[in-house]
Design an enzyme around this catalytic site. Structure first.
Site, mmCIF file in Angstrom:
data_model
loop_
_atom_site.group_PDB
_atom_site.id
_atom_site.type_symbol
_atom_site.label_atom_id
_atom_site.label_comp_id
_atom_site.label_asym_id
_atom_site.label_seq_id
_atom_site.Cartn_x
_atom_site.Cartn_y
_atom_site.Cartn_z
ATOM 1 N N ALA A 1 0.831 -1.205 0.000
ATOM 2 C CA ALA A 1 0.000 0.000 0.000
ATOM 3 C C ALA A 1 0.866 1.256 0.000
ATOM 4 O O ALA A 1 2.002 1.263 0.483
ATOM 5 C CB ALA A 1 -0.913 -0.002 1.216
ATOM 6 N N GLY B 1 0.581 -5.509 0.749
ATOM 7 C CA GLY B 1 -0.468 -5.564 -0.253
ATOM 8 C C GLY B 1 -0.003 -6.171 -1.551
ATOM 9 O O GLY B 1 -0.811 -6.734 -2.308
ATOM 10 N N GLU C 1 -0.493 -9.798 -1.001
ATOM 11 C CA GLU C 1 -1.932 -10.050 -1.009
ATOM 12 C C GLU C 1 -2.476 -10.032 -2.439
ATOM 13 O O GLU C 1 -3.333 -10.846 -2.806
ATOM 14 C CB GLU C 1 -2.644 -9.005 -0.146
ATOM 15 C CG GLU C 1 -2.355 -9.174 1.351
ATOM 16 C CD GLU C 1 -2.980 -8.094 2.195
ATOM 17 O OE1 GLU C 1 -3.761 -8.435 3.100
ATOM 18 O OE2 GLU C 1 -2.690 -6.909 1.955
ATOM 19 N N GLU D 1 3.074 -5.777 7.732
ATOM 20 C CA GLU D 1 2.169 -4.761 8.262
ATOM 21 C C GLU D 1 2.307 -4.538 9.762
ATOM 22 O O GLU D 1 2.048 -3.425 10.254
ATOM 23 C CB GLU D 1 0.721 -5.134 7.930
ATOM 24 C CG GLU D 1 0.324 -4.909 6.478
ATOM 25 C CD GLU D 1 0.678 -6.075 5.572
ATOM 26 O OE1 GLU D 1 0.285 -6.060 4.395
ATOM 27 O OE2 GLU D 1 1.365 -7.013 6.047
#
Length: 688
Positions: free
Chosen positions: A61, A102, A105, A125
């Protein structure tokens, strides 16, 4: 453009191009969905490859968007991943380089994954006080099994594709190649283009038994010391084994949303950006280039010198290490080899790498062997006369243009530089013990230190894995000057009737690994005593730390003498009857009635002492920015990272409250909080 779209035969290639790390900001997310839609609508396309570039699949992110409308704007990362998941044509993630957060992911949302063996995959994270928020806690346990996944998620540590591919039963990686994951993914896409139904990670059953990991969770709770994210991540990973996917995904999203709005994540994001800001030196432009450093000299083969040398050996820089007598040199070389051997024994270092690093180390007893070094760092006894003698000799033998650095922790770098003919080449490089482990590097800028010397120090610090912070020349620089005030607050609590165990327990409950008295015993109480005696000599009217001095006069130097503020059986501290008697005698002498302090008040007295001194350092110009003070304490002094540092913490408490508390703590004394702190409190300002 954040995305490039092209076709190769009957395969569509969607390439993320959002430098520097291919962050998944809003425009990138839009581009991926647009590319996916184009590929799905094209009857001439049978399969899709999603990849990155420039060493990054994606680092996750874009955290600069957190708290802004873009963060939640459609398509969200969850919506992008759902679109991949639901695609009617196979999607292959081609992973080269970094694939984190991310980014991983996103890859887990593809039907297949191809990676180069050296690629690094992880979900870091927790380092920002968060849990994965786009299915990571639910998909990774399904792809790798609970045990491996929960370790990766709660630690935040990445693993290479080579290591992950070797896990028995793993379903994360379909192919691992040495080079060119994109070409391999395109070939693989052609092979599986007709495969139906398409495999989805969400449909897998996660292997493992979370109940059997109860001891692991308990250890994590103890280790986290109030840090919320790792425990939340553990529990979410467990739901991947026990709960339907959509239910687990909803739970993950709820936890993520709560954490991202919380104080801990805000503090950790502050730390993240503060460390990056610390690399920037005001007044020095990008045109100032670092000097080349191909060879390093280290004076002193003791604990500090040996640790400093290891930092450079670890990155392939040859080191010449000098001692005054053969016995000390041999002992130092033995310690360096043993430190590496410990890593080999733990499987963290290959035996051949140990030998390669030792081969880069040249021992010597002759200053002349340092002549061709590009950087020389002295790590000798902390005494000004000794330092001056060393630098006078270095000035004579080391080549022009070389950088001469002192590892002093408190002494005047300008006075050291003054004995040389090249003060512009002199800088302080204050490593923290153990120097091969601790992240902080205080880079002390003398009055005449050249700009390119400062840039070289910062660049080299980054290269050897240190967190560099520039400090000005004052007694103790940033870290130790603030520490002196912190310890003084601890001594004041002792004088008022608290015990070392009460003080240590309170600050450890706040999140410090060790309280001030346990730290003093570990470091050696004689070190602080030597500094105090120097200060007493410089200022005969300076107040004495009577209790601490009396402790040292008894020879109670800490763990090395098995007696300090505590008694020791090995490294285990135990309350000491001798210290209890020492305190009782002091209280009786001064008419003090021992008090019971609330743990929160102990924490405030200690932490706000750091803030107070930090504000003075900042106003006096010995630090570049308030966040640098936070970085020093996070990287070098064990301040709990999820508290953000002493200056950040004070802002959260509220500066008017801080000023009022400091005045109350010092009631009856000739004292006033730092002027900068008072001004900010009165004007509604902050350090942030």
């Amino acid at each position: 453009m954040a995305i490039h779209y092209e076709t190769q035969g009957r395969t569509a290639l969607i390439r993320i191009d959002n430098p520097p790390v291919n962050g998944l900001g809003h425009s990138t997310r839009e581009g991926i969905v647009s590319g996916l839609r184009s590929a799905l609508d094209d009857s001439g396309i049978d399969a899709i490859v999603l990849t990155g570039g420039n060493g990054f699949f994606s680092a996750g992110a874009d955290i600069t968007e957190f708290g802004t409308p873009k963060s939640g704007a459609a398509p969200t990362l969850n919506e992008v991943i759902a679109a991949l998941d639901a695609a009617g044509k196979p999607v292959v993630a081609a992973i080269e380089g970094t694939c984190l957060g991310g980014g991983l992911e996103l890859a887990l949302g593809a039907h297949y994954r191809v990676a180069t063996a050296a690629s690094k995959l992880g979900l870091p994270e927790v380092n920002l006080g968060l849990v994965p928020g786009a299915g990571g806690t639910q998909r990774l346990p399904r792809a790798l099994g609970f045990a491996t996944a929960v370790d990766m998620i709660t630690s935040g540590a990445p693993r290479t594709a080579r290591v992950l591919a070797a896990i028995d039963g793993q379903r994360l990686l379909d192919r691992v190649v040495d080079t060119d994951a994109v070409a391999a993914a395109i070939d693989f896409a052609a092979e599986i283009a007709a495969t139906r139904p398409l495999p989805r990670v969400r449909d897998l059953i996660a292997a493992g038994d979370p109940a059997a990991a109860a001891p692991q969770r308990a250890a994590l709770v103890a280790r986290s010391r109030g840090f919320l994210a790792p425990i939340a991540a553990f529990d979410l990973a467990a739901t991947a084994v026990t709960t339907a996917f959509d239910e687990g995904l909803a739970a993950e999203r709820a936890i993520f949303t709560g954490l991202v709005a919380g104080e801990q994540s805000a503090a950790l994001r502050h730390a993240f950006f503060a460390e990056r800001a610390a690399r920037k030196i005001p007044g020095i432009g990008p045109d100032v280039r670092p000097r080349p450093v191909a060879k390093v000299g280290v004076l002193g083969a003791g604990t500090m010198g040996g640790g400093i040398a290891m930092n450079f050996l670890n990155v392939g820089i040859p080191v010449t290490i000098l001692e005054t007598v053969p016995e000390a040199l041999d002992r130092g070389l033995g310690v360096i080899r043993r430190n590496y051997q410990i890593q080999v024994d733990k499987g963290k270092l290959a035996p051949e790498v140990l030998e390669q690093r030792m081969a880069l180390l040249t021992p010597t007893l002759d200053y002349a062997d340092l002549a061709d070094s590009d950087l020389v760092i002295e790590a000798v006894f902390e005494d000004m006369d000794v330092k001056r003698t060393v630098f006078t000799k270095l000035d004579e033998v080391v080549k022009p243009g070389a950088i001469l650095a002192s590892n002093t922790s408190t002494l005047d770098v300008n006075a050291i530089a003054a004995v040389t003919s090249r003060p512009e080449d002199v800088v302080g490089l204050h490593f923290f013990s153990p120097a091969n482990v601790m992240k902080l590097l205080e880079i002390v800028r003398g009055d005449r230190t050249a700009d390119d010397v400062l840039v070289t120090a910062m660049t080299l610090g980054t290269r050897i894995g240190k967190t560099g912070v520039v400090a000005g020349v004052c007694d103790g620089f940033i870290g130790n000057r603030m520490l002196y005030n912190y310890r003084a607050a601890g001594f004041a609590l002792l004088r008022a009737g608290a015990t070392p165990a009460e003080i240590d327990s309170a600050i450890e409950g706040f999140g410090f690994a060790m309280g001030p008295f346990r730290v003093a015993d570990l470091a050696g109480n004689d070190i602080g005593w030597a500094i105090r005696k120097r200060r007493y000599a410089e200022d005969p009217d300076a107040p004495r730390e009577e209790i601490a001095d009396s402790l040292c006069e008894l020879g109670r130097y800490g763990q090395k003498t098995a007696a300090g503020w505590y008694d020791y059986d090995g490294r285990t501290p135990k309350p000491s009857p001798v210290v209890a008697d020492l305190l009782a005698a002091y209280w009786d002498k001064h008419g003090t009635k021992p008090q019971t302090f609330d743990p929160d008040e102990i924490v405030q007295r200690l932490v706000l002492a750091l803030t107070d001194e930090g504000a003075r350092i900042l106003e006096e110009g010995f630090a570049q920015r308030a966040s640098d003070l936070d970085v020093v304490y996070l990287a070098g002094y064990g301040f709990p990272r999820h508290r953000g540092g002493p200056m950040w913490y004070a802002d959260r408490v509220g500066l008017p409250t801080v000023v009022a508390a400091l005045r109350r703590f010092h009631e009856g004394e000739e004292y006033e909080p730092a002027p900068l702190l008072v001004r900010l409190a009165e004007t509604g300002g902050s350090f942030d």
